[in-house]
Motif scaffolding. Structure first.
Motif, mmCIF file in Angstrom:
data_model
loop_
_atom_site.group_PDB
_atom_site.id
_atom_site.type_symbol
_atom_site.label_atom_id
_atom_site.label_comp_id
_atom_site.label_asym_id
_atom_site.label_seq_id
_atom_site.Cartn_x
_atom_site.Cartn_y
_atom_site.Cartn_z
ATOM 1 N N GLY A 135 34.087 63.848 59.329
ATOM 2 C CA GLY A 135 35.487 63.547 59.035
ATOM 3 C C GLY A 135 36.291 64.812 58.804
ATOM 4 O O GLY A 135 37.415 64.959 59.291
ATOM 5 N N THR A 136 35.706 65.747 58.062
ATOM 6 C CA THR A 136 36.367 67.033 57.817
ATOM 7 C C THR A 136 36.549 67.796 59.120
ATOM 8 O O THR A 136 37.623 68.340 59.397
ATOM 9 C CB THR A 136 35.563 67.881 56.811
ATOM 10 O OG1 THR A 136 35.476 67.164 55.575
ATOM 11 C CG2 THR A 136 36.200 69.234 56.577
ATOM 12 N N LEU A 137 35.498 67.829 59.939
ATOM 13 C CA LEU A 137 35.577 68.517 61.231
ATOM 14 C C LEU A 137 36.674 67.903 62.098
ATOM 15 O O LEU A 137 37.490 68.620 62.687
ATOM 16 C CB LEU A 137 34.224 68.465 61.936
ATOM 17 C CG LEU A 137 34.145 69.137 63.301
ATOM 18 C CD1 LEU A 137 34.476 70.626 63.205
ATOM 19 C CD2 LEU A 137 32.748 68.939 63.893
ATOM 20 N N ASP A 138 36.729 66.582 62.170
ATOM 21 C CA ASP A 138 37.768 65.906 62.952
ATOM 22 C C ASP A 138 39.167 66.273 62.463
ATOM 23 O O ASP A 138 40.061 66.555 63.264
ATOM 24 C CB ASP A 138 37.595 64.386 62.884
ATOM 25 C CG ASP A 138 36.512 63.878 63.805
ATOM 26 O OD1 ASP A 138 36.099 64.603 64.736
ATOM 27 O OD2 ASP A 138 36.054 62.735 63.585
ATOM 28 N N ARG A 139 39.355 66.251 61.153
ATOM 29 C CA ARG A 139 40.687 66.579 60.613
ATOM 30 C C ARG A 139 41.083 68.020 60.934
ATOM 31 O O ARG A 139 42.221 68.298 61.310
ATOM 32 C CB ARG A 139 40.729 66.329 59.103
ATOM 33 C CG ARG A 139 40.840 64.851 58.737
ATOM 34 C CD ARG A 139 41.085 64.635 57.254
ATOM 35 N NE ARG A 139 40.022 65.157 56.400
ATOM 36 C CZ ARG A 139 38.852 64.553 56.199
ATOM 37 N NH1 ARG A 139 38.598 63.399 56.777
ATOM 38 N NH2 ARG A 139 37.940 65.090 55.413
ATOM 39 N N ARG A 143 44.154 69.340 63.433
ATOM 40 C CA ARG A 143 45.180 70.303 63.035
ATOM 41 C C ARG A 143 45.304 71.410 64.069
ATOM 42 O O ARG A 143 46.408 71.836 64.406
ATOM 43 C CB ARG A 143 44.864 70.882 61.665
ATOM 44 C CG ARG A 143 45.164 69.888 60.538
ATOM 45 C CD ARG A 143 44.751 70.373 59.183
ATOM 46 N NE ARG A 143 45.362 71.625 58.780
ATOM 47 C CZ ARG A 143 45.007 72.303 57.693
ATOM 48 N NH1 ARG A 143 44.061 71.822 56.902
ATOM 49 N NH2 ARG A 143 45.596 73.431 57.385
ATOM 50 N N LEU A 144 44.181 71.875 64.587
ATOM 51 C CA LEU A 144 44.225 72.914 65.612
ATOM 52 C C LEU A 144 44.823 72.388 66.913
ATOM 53 O O LEU A 144 45.551 73.110 67.601
ATOM 54 C CB LEU A 144 42.819 73.476 65.887
ATOM 55 C CG LEU A 144 42.243 74.365 64.808
ATOM 56 C CD1 LEU A 144 40.777 74.695 65.117
ATOM 57 C CD2 LEU A 144 43.061 75.643 64.664
ATOM 58 N N ARG A 145 44.534 71.148 67.257
ATOM 59 C CA ARG A 145 45.055 70.561 68.500
ATOM 60 C C ARG A 145 46.573 70.424 68.481
ATOM 61 O O ARG A 145 47.204 70.416 69.541
ATOM 62 C CB ARG A 145 44.452 69.185 68.720
ATOM 63 C CG ARG A 145 43.003 69.217 69.139
ATOM 64 C CD ARG A 145 42.413 67.835 69.236
ATOM 65 N NE ARG A 145 43.148 66.997 70.153
ATOM 66 C CZ ARG A 145 43.203 65.678 70.076
ATOM 67 N NH1 ARG A 145 42.569 65.051 69.113
ATOM 68 N NH2 ARG A 145 43.873 64.986 70.945
ATOM 69 N N THR A 146 47.148 70.280 67.303
ATOM 70 C CA THR A 146 48.588 70.028 67.240
ATOM 71 C C THR A 146 49.414 71.290 67.036
ATOM 72 O O THR A 146 50.624 71.208 66.870
ATOM 73 C CB THR A 146 48.913 69.021 66.117
ATOM 74 O OG1 THR A 146 48.460 69.556 64.867
ATOM 75 C CG2 THR A 146 48.253 67.672 66.373
ATOM 76 N N LEU A 147 48.745 72.445 67.057
ATOM 77 C CA LEU A 147 49.508 73.691 66.936
ATOM 78 C C LEU A 147 50.419 73.847 68.151
ATOM 79 O O LEU A 147 50.024 73.505 69.266
ATOM 80 C CB LEU A 147 48.562 74.889 66.870
ATOM 81 C CG LEU A 147 47.722 75.035 65.606
ATOM 82 C CD1 LEU A 147 46.749 76.204 65.755
ATOM 83 C CD2 LEU A 147 48.604 75.246 64.404
ATOM 84 N N PRO A 148 51.621 74.352 67.940
ATOM 85 C CA PRO A 148 52.518 74.548 69.101
ATOM 86 C C PRO A 148 51.964 75.634 70.021
ATOM 87 O O PRO A 148 51.339 76.599 69.579
ATOM 88 C CB PRO A 148 53.832 74.990 68.457
ATOM 89 C CG PRO A 148 53.478 75.459 67.089
ATOM 90 C CD PRO A 148 52.209 74.767 66.691
ATOM 91 N N GLU A 149 52.175 75.436 71.318
ATOM 92 C CA GLU A 149 51.747 76.448 72.287
ATOM 93 C C GLU A 149 52.830 77.526 72.382
ATOM 94 O O GLU A 149 54.000 77.245 72.208
ATOM 95 C CB GLU A 149 51.514 75.802 73.656
ATOM 96 C CG GLU A 149 50.325 74.860 73.628
ATOM 97 C CD GLU A 149 49.978 74.344 75.007
ATOM 98 O OE1 GLU A 149 50.147 75.087 75.982
ATOM 99 O OE2 GLU A 149 49.539 73.192 75.093
ATOM 100 N N ASN A 150 52.388 78.723 72.654
ATOM 101 C CA ASN A 150 53.355 79.832 72.795
ATOM 102 C C ASN A 150 53.980 79.853 74.154
ATOM 103 O O ASN A 150 53.505 79.539 75.120
ATOM 104 C CB ASN A 150 52.652 81.169 72.529
ATOM 105 C CG ASN A 150 52.200 81.268 71.090
ATOM 106 O OD1 ASN A 150 52.700 80.564 70.218
ATOM 107 N ND2 ASN A 150 51.251 82.115 70.841
#
Length: 150
Positions: A135-139, A143-150
Motif C-alpha cells: 500500500g505504501t509502495l502504491d501510494r 505520487r511520482l506518476r502524477t508529477l508534472p512533466e517538464n
C-alpha cells in the motif's frame, strides 16, 4: 571529489535504486511472461492498458505517455502488434491527426491469459512484502506518476 559534490546527493542514489529495481523487475518478470505466454512485456503493457481503457482503445499519444515510448516508437510497436492481429488502428472522426489503437478479440484473449501468468509471477516477487508495504509502495508510486512533466 569535492566535499559537497552533487555526486553525493542522496536523491541521485534513491533515483538510481528506483531505476535499477524497475529494470531488474522488467527483465526477470518479462522473461517469465515471454516464456509462459509468448507475449513480450512491452506488448503485454500495451494490451493491458487497452483492455482496461474505455471501449478498449486509446489514442496513440496517450498510449505513448503511459508506456514511456515516443509516438514514433508506439507507432512501430502497434505496426508489429497489428500484423499479429492483436490490435487495430482506428482514425479519430473529429481530428485526422489522431488515431486510436484498439484491442482486438484475439488481443483481449491473449492479454487475459498472459495476465494470469503475470499475476502469479508478481505474487512470487512481492511475497516478502506485507499488505501495508505494498500500500505504501502504491501510494508513493502514484505520487511520482502524477508529477508534472517538464
Amino acid at each position: 571529489m569535492a566535499k559537497d559534490s552533487p555526486l553525493d546527493d542522496p536523491l541521485i542514489t534513491t533515483f538510481g535504486r528506483l531505476v535499477e529495481a524497475a529494470g531488474r523487475l522488467q527483465r526477470s518478470v518479462g522473461q517469465v511472461l515471454a516464456e509462459r505466454s509468448t507475449l513480450p512485456l512491452g506488448w503485454f503493457e500495451v494490451l493491458f492498458r487497452l483492455a482496461r481503457s474505455d471501449d478498449g482503445r486509446m489514442t496513440m499519444g496517450a498510449l505513448a505517455g503511459q508506456i514511456v515510448l515516443t509516438t514514433g516508437g508506439v507507432t512501430r510497436l502497434i505496426d508489429r502488434m497489428e500484423s499479429a492481429g492483436l490490435v487495430t488502428r482506428q482514425p479519430c472522426p473529429t481530428d485526422r491527426r489522431v488515431s486510436y489503437a484498439v484491442i482486438t478479440e484475439e488481443g483481449f484473449a491473449k492479454v487475459e491469459q498472459a495476465a494470469g501468468v503475470h499475476a502469479v509471477e508478481l505474487r512470487a516477487v512481492f511475497a516478502g512484502f506485507s499488505a501495508r508495504d505494498l500500500g505504501t509502495l502504491d501510494r508513493l508510486l502514484d505520487r511520482l506518476r502524477t508529477l508534472p512533466e517538464n
